[in-house]
Design a protein around this motif. Structure first.
Motif, PDB file in Angstrom:
ATOM      1  N   GLN A 122      -6.225   1.332  -1.939  1.00  0.00           N
ATOM      2  CA  GLN A 122      -5.935   0.581  -0.723  1.00  0.00           C
ATOM      3  C   GLN A 122      -6.469  -0.839  -0.843  1.00  0.00           C
ATOM      4  O   GLN A 122      -7.449  -1.098  -1.540  1.00  0.00           O
ATOM      5  CB  GLN A 122      -6.527   1.267   0.499  1.00  0.00           C
ATOM      6  CG  GLN A 122      -8.041   1.402   0.483  1.00  0.00           C
ATOM      7  CD  GLN A 122      -8.576   2.020   1.750  1.00  0.00           C
ATOM      8  OE1 GLN A 122      -7.960   1.899   2.815  1.00  0.00           O
ATOM      9  NE2 GLN A 122      -9.726   2.680   1.676  1.00  0.00           N
ATOM     10  N   THR A 165     -11.275 -10.509   4.948  1.00  0.00           N
ATOM     11  CA  THR A 165     -11.702  -9.118   4.925  1.00  0.00           C
ATOM     12  C   THR A 165     -10.807  -8.305   5.858  1.00  0.00           C
ATOM     13  O   THR A 165     -10.525  -8.740   6.977  1.00  0.00           O
ATOM     14  CB  THR A 165     -13.158  -8.984   5.370  1.00  0.00           C
ATOM     15  OG1 THR A 165     -13.977  -9.790   4.510  1.00  0.00           O
ATOM     16  CG2 THR A 165     -13.629  -7.539   5.288  1.00  0.00           C
ATOM     17  N   ALA A 166     -10.360  -7.139   5.397  1.00  0.00           N
ATOM     18  CA  ALA A 166      -9.469  -6.258   6.171  1.00  0.00           C
ATOM     19  C   ALA A 166      -8.267  -7.034   6.700  1.00  0.00           C
ATOM     20  O   ALA A 166      -8.041  -7.119   7.917  1.00  0.00           O
ATOM     21  CB  ALA A 166     -10.236  -5.590   7.297  1.00  0.00           C
ATOM     22  N   HIS A 207      -4.528  -8.157   7.903  1.00  0.00           N
ATOM     23  CA  HIS A 207      -3.519  -7.423   8.668  1.00  0.00           C
ATOM     24  C   HIS A 207      -2.416  -6.920   7.741  1.00  0.00           C
ATOM     25  O   HIS A 207      -1.991  -7.625   6.815  1.00  0.00           O
ATOM     26  CB  HIS A 207      -2.931  -8.339   9.743  1.00  0.00           C
ATOM     27  CG  HIS A 207      -2.054  -7.619  10.725  1.00  0.00           C
ATOM     28  ND1 HIS A 207      -0.721  -7.395  10.502  1.00  0.00           N
ATOM     29  CD2 HIS A 207      -2.349  -7.067  11.925  1.00  0.00           C
ATOM     30  CE1 HIS A 207      -0.217  -6.727  11.534  1.00  0.00           C
ATOM     31  NE2 HIS A 207      -1.179  -6.519  12.415  1.00  0.00           N
ATOM     32  N   ARG A 225     -18.770   0.746  -0.272  1.00  0.00           N
ATOM     33  CA  ARG A 225     -18.560  -0.440   0.559  1.00  0.00           C
ATOM     34  C   ARG A 225     -18.148  -1.605  -0.324  1.00  0.00           C
ATOM     35  O   ARG A 225     -18.752  -1.852  -1.375  1.00  0.00           O
ATOM     36  CB  ARG A 225     -19.842  -0.805   1.317  1.00  0.00           C
ATOM     37  CG  ARG A 225     -20.304   0.243   2.308  1.00  0.00           C
ATOM     38  CD  ARG A 225     -21.372  -0.345   3.235  1.00  0.00           C
ATOM     39  NE  ARG A 225     -22.511  -0.847   2.477  1.00  0.00           N
ATOM     40  CZ  ARG A 225     -23.560  -0.090   2.152  1.00  0.00           C
ATOM     41  NH1 ARG A 225     -23.575   1.190   2.472  1.00  0.00           N
ATOM     42  NH2 ARG A 225     -24.569  -0.614   1.499  1.00  0.00           N
ATOM     43  N   GLU A 281       0.825  -1.206   0.000  1.00  0.00           N
ATOM     44  CA  GLU A 281       0.000   0.000   0.000  1.00  0.00           C
ATOM     45  C   GLU A 281       0.863   1.262   0.000  1.00  0.00           C
ATOM     46  O   GLU A 281       0.503   2.276  -0.586  1.00  0.00           O
ATOM     47  CB  GLU A 281      -0.931   0.010   1.216  1.00  0.00           C
ATOM     48  CG  GLU A 281      -2.095  -0.954   1.086  1.00  0.00           C
ATOM     49  CD  GLU A 281      -3.111  -0.767   2.202  1.00  0.00           C
ATOM     50  OE1 GLU A 281      -2.696  -0.525   3.358  1.00  0.00           O
ATOM     51  OE2 GLU A 281      -4.314  -0.870   1.912  1.00  0.00           O
ATOM     52  N   VAL A 327      -8.414  -3.847   0.547  1.00  0.00           N
ATOM     53  CA  VAL A 327      -9.513  -4.046   1.500  1.00  0.00           C
ATOM     54  C   VAL A 327      -9.833  -5.522   1.698  1.00  0.00           C
ATOM     55  O   VAL A 327     -10.697  -5.865   2.506  1.00  0.00           O
ATOM     56  CB  VAL A 327     -10.777  -3.299   1.029  1.00  0.00           C
ATOM     57  CG1 VAL A 327     -10.548  -1.810   1.018  1.00  0.00           C
ATOM     58  CG2 VAL A 327     -11.237  -3.790  -0.342  1.00  0.00           C
ATOM     59  N   GLY A 328      -9.148  -6.400   0.982  1.00  0.00           N
ATOM     60  CA  GLY A 328      -9.410  -7.822   1.144  1.00  0.00           C
ATOM     61  C   GLY A 328      -8.345  -8.654   0.453  1.00  0.00           C
ATOM     62  O   GLY A 328      -7.554  -8.154  -0.365  1.00  0.00           O
ATOM     63  N   GLU A 351      -9.473  -1.234  -3.492  1.00  0.00           N
ATOM     64  CA  GLU A 351     -10.384  -0.108  -3.633  1.00  0.00           C
ATOM     65  C   GLU A 351      -9.609   1.033  -4.266  1.00  0.00           C
ATOM     66  O   GLU A 351      -8.594   1.488  -3.729  1.00  0.00           O
ATOM     67  CB  GLU A 351     -10.926   0.325  -2.271  1.00  0.00           C
ATOM     68  CG  GLU A 351     -11.847   1.538  -2.349  1.00  0.00           C
ATOM     69  CD  GLU A 351     -12.255   2.055  -0.983  1.00  0.00           C
ATOM     70  OE1 GLU A 351     -13.179   2.878  -0.922  1.00  0.00           O
ATOM     71  OE2 GLU A 351     -11.642   1.634   0.027  1.00  0.00           O
TER      72      GLU A 351
END
Length: 619
Positions: free
Chosen positions: A246, A258-259, A261, A376, A237, A248-249, A275
């Motif tokens: 960014q 999802t999200a 680390h 979203r 990133e 996001v998954g 995204e």
């Protein structure tokens, strides 16, 4: 003064008046001038359209097509990312941006170079806390300066070379313009980067922001060869932070995280859910040599639920969509592949269905590349996400396939926008074609027109330029302008009008001094290029320059070079060059804003170029 001389002067005066008026497009004025010369008997009817076969015209058209190939494939985007500093100060950033624009303009159409770098310039203005115009005008001037460095950099150089060939010495070589042009370009870039940009008024952009589509969520496949393999998501990133994208998954072994680390390491064949704004996708893809995830029919069938494996043939005697797939491949070969943004309306037939349910690739020949939904991320994989009204889809496929899909499903295409997904293989191919053409011309193996025409043929065969774009890439008004004015300029010579005007300038203004005459030619050319098309200026001034050299008994090369330099110095008005016009709205400029930086720059050009002309092209 003879009657033919009087007629050609009247036609030229009327043409220049129409150019200055601006009511009619420059190619219309040029064609009218040509027809007037034919009717007046100054140009034989059988030679009226000989200009369309002139080497300068063929070369200009070919370079425009090759430039489109460099744009489409992402070759220039890659170069910009490699060259431009990310965290430098104002002066360094400005110098790098202008230097890149000037370098590109030496080998591709300078309007194309300007158009490619404009978004980068606007982003740079935000980072440097400057008004957009304070970066756009330096970039425009830099691309104009770069055009004077090579034979193919700008149409006036090719026109000048053509006139030189007609009087005997032959065409200029591709880098004959560099000794003077490169020095002038470097001096100009340094002046603008250090001092000039401060003279540009800070104005708010008059251009609209365009329609906003929000962020797209797309899936990126990480191949084994990608630089991203082994990096942490946090480091990934950080590398693409300028594109405001960014992660996001993450999908690994068909398991979606999802999200994830930021310390998790990226592995080969991972799928990153990204995204990003649609305009930032190209940069995010290119930085690490990763690609958009595209789903084949087998994946579609596996992802679909409640779908019979033999769908597409009632008796199950053939594979699903086999005929459709063959037709799709044939259609893709014969049609331009495009990217389009589509909005899903409430009454659309695809609401509640996924790409897998629709058999999007098999049935329509389309790839679903990304979905935008109220900011979203979708919870399912891209191929299985159920579409809703209000979703925005980024699809790829043949132009007629997109049209058919829109007509059948009730989606609405958004306003046309330039979307480019980089293709490393095609980018390398496009760059190699351009370099090969330049090399052939430099070594004198083939004339420029033939070499670059062969480059166009190679681009068509290797599909670096889609066949439908070959002709749209050519700026036809410029081609008509050049082709029409070349016979008109020939009429100036054949009637003796050029020699008559040359003698007047030499005797009255220069008073027989060759150096003074050289200055007069340069300044006259610069003035005219500020108020009329630079190619038209070169076509009109070349015969006069040759006449002055003949009257003084000196070499014509320095005078022709003065015309080439002067024609590439349209810095006082927004109408002198297309690049100046391009920034008028985005920079929020007024007509009188250009001279503030343009006038001292033109004075600098005269001061630098005259001594160098006398050194490299002695009288």
């Amino acid at each position: 003064m003879t009657t033919p001389q009087l007629l050609i002067f009247l036609i030229l005066a009327g043409s220049m008046g129409l150019f200055l008026w601006g009511r009619y497009r420059h190619d219309v004025v040029a064609l009218a001038a040509l027809m007037a010369c034919v009717v007046a008997g100054l140009v034989p009817a059988e030679d009226a359209f000989a200009g369309f076969g002139h080497p300068a015209v063929i070369t200009v058209a070919s370079v425009l097509v090759l430039s489109r190939g460099l744009q489409n494939t992402g070759a220039v985007d890659w170069l910009a990312r490699s060259v431009l500093p990310r965290n430098a100060g104002r002066m360094t950033s400005m110098m790098a941006l202008m230097g890149l624009g000037a370098a590109l303009s030496g080998f591709m159409n300078n309007v194309g170079a300007m158009a490619l770098l404009m978004p980068i310039a606007v982003q740079l203005s935000d980072r440097l806390d400057l008004a957009p115009g304070q970066v756009l005008m330096p970039l425009a001037f830099g691309t104009i300066l770069g055009g004077m460095t090579t034979l193919i950099g700008t149409p006036p150089n090719l026109i000048v070379s053509g006139f030189r060939a007609e009087v005997g010495p032959g065409h200029f070589a591709i880098f004959d313009f560099a000794p003077v042009g490169l020095a002038v370009a470097v001096a100009g870039v340094l002046f603008v980067a250090v001092i000039g940009w401060r003279l540009v008024p800070s104005r708010k952009s008059a251009a609209g922001e365009g329609f906003e589509t929000g962020a797209y969520f797309t899936e990126l496949h990480v191949p084994e060869s990608s630089k991203a393999v082994g990096m942490t998501l946090r480091a990934f990133e950080r590398k693409i932070e300028d594109s405001e994208a960014q992660v996001v998954g993450l999908v690994r072994n068909e398991v979606r995280l999802t999200a994830p680390h930021g310390g998790r390491h990226i592995r080969a064949n991972d799928i990153l859910v990204l995204e990003a704004d649609v305009d930032a996708l190209a940069e995010a893809l290119s930085v690490f040599d990763i690609s958009l995830e595209r789903h084949d029919d087998e994946a579609d069938k596996e992802g679909a639920t409640g779908r019979d494996e033999t769908a597409g043939d009632e008796d199950g005697s053939s594979k699903p969509g086999e005929t459709d797939e063959d037709e799709r491949r044939e259609r893709d070969r014969n049609n331009e592949i495009v990217l389009r943004e589509l909005a899903v309306l409430p009454g659309s037939t695809i609401v509640g269905q996924s790409a897998s349910d629709l058999f999007l690739r098999t049935r329509y020949g389309l790839n679903l590349l990304a979905v935008a939904r109220e900011g979203r991320p979708p919870r399912a994989r891209l191929r299985t996400v159920k579409l809703r009204s209000g979703d925005l889809l980024l699809v790829q496929g043949a132009a007629d396939a997109v049209t058919g899909f829109v007509n059948e499903t009730g989606c609405v295409p958004l306003g046309e926008r330039e979307l480019r997904i980089p293709d490393k293989r095609l980018a390398i191919t496009a760059g190699a074609i351009m370099l090969a053409a330049i090399g052939v011309v430099t070594l004198g193996v083939l004339p420029a027109a033939v070499a670059f025409a062969l480059g166009v043929l190679a681009s068509m065969v290797l599909r670096t330029v889609p066949l439908q774009q070959v002709y749209t890439a050519i700026d036809w008004p410029v081609i008509v302008l050049l082709a029409a004015l070349i016979p008109v300029a020939g009429a100036m010579q054949s009637t003796g009008a050029a020699d008559l005007l040359a003698r007047f300038l030499v005797d009255t203004i220069a008073q027989g001094n060759p150096v003074a005459a050289l200055v007069v030619v340069l300044i006259t050319t610069m003035f005219l290029s500020d108020v009329m098309n630079n190619a038209a200026t070169a076509a009109v001034l070349c015969p006069i320059a040759l006449g002055i050299a003949a009257t003084l008994g000196v070499s014509p090369d320095s005078f022709l070079m003065a015309v080439a330099i002067g024609a590439s110095c349209a810095f006082l008005t927004p109408i002198g060059h297309q690049n100046n016009t391009l920034i008028l709205g985005p920079g929020g400029f007024r007509f009188g804003d250009y001279w503030r930086m343009g006038l001292p720059l033109e004075v600098l050009v005269v001061v630098v170029s005259i001594p160098l002309l006398l050194v490299f092209w002695p009288l």
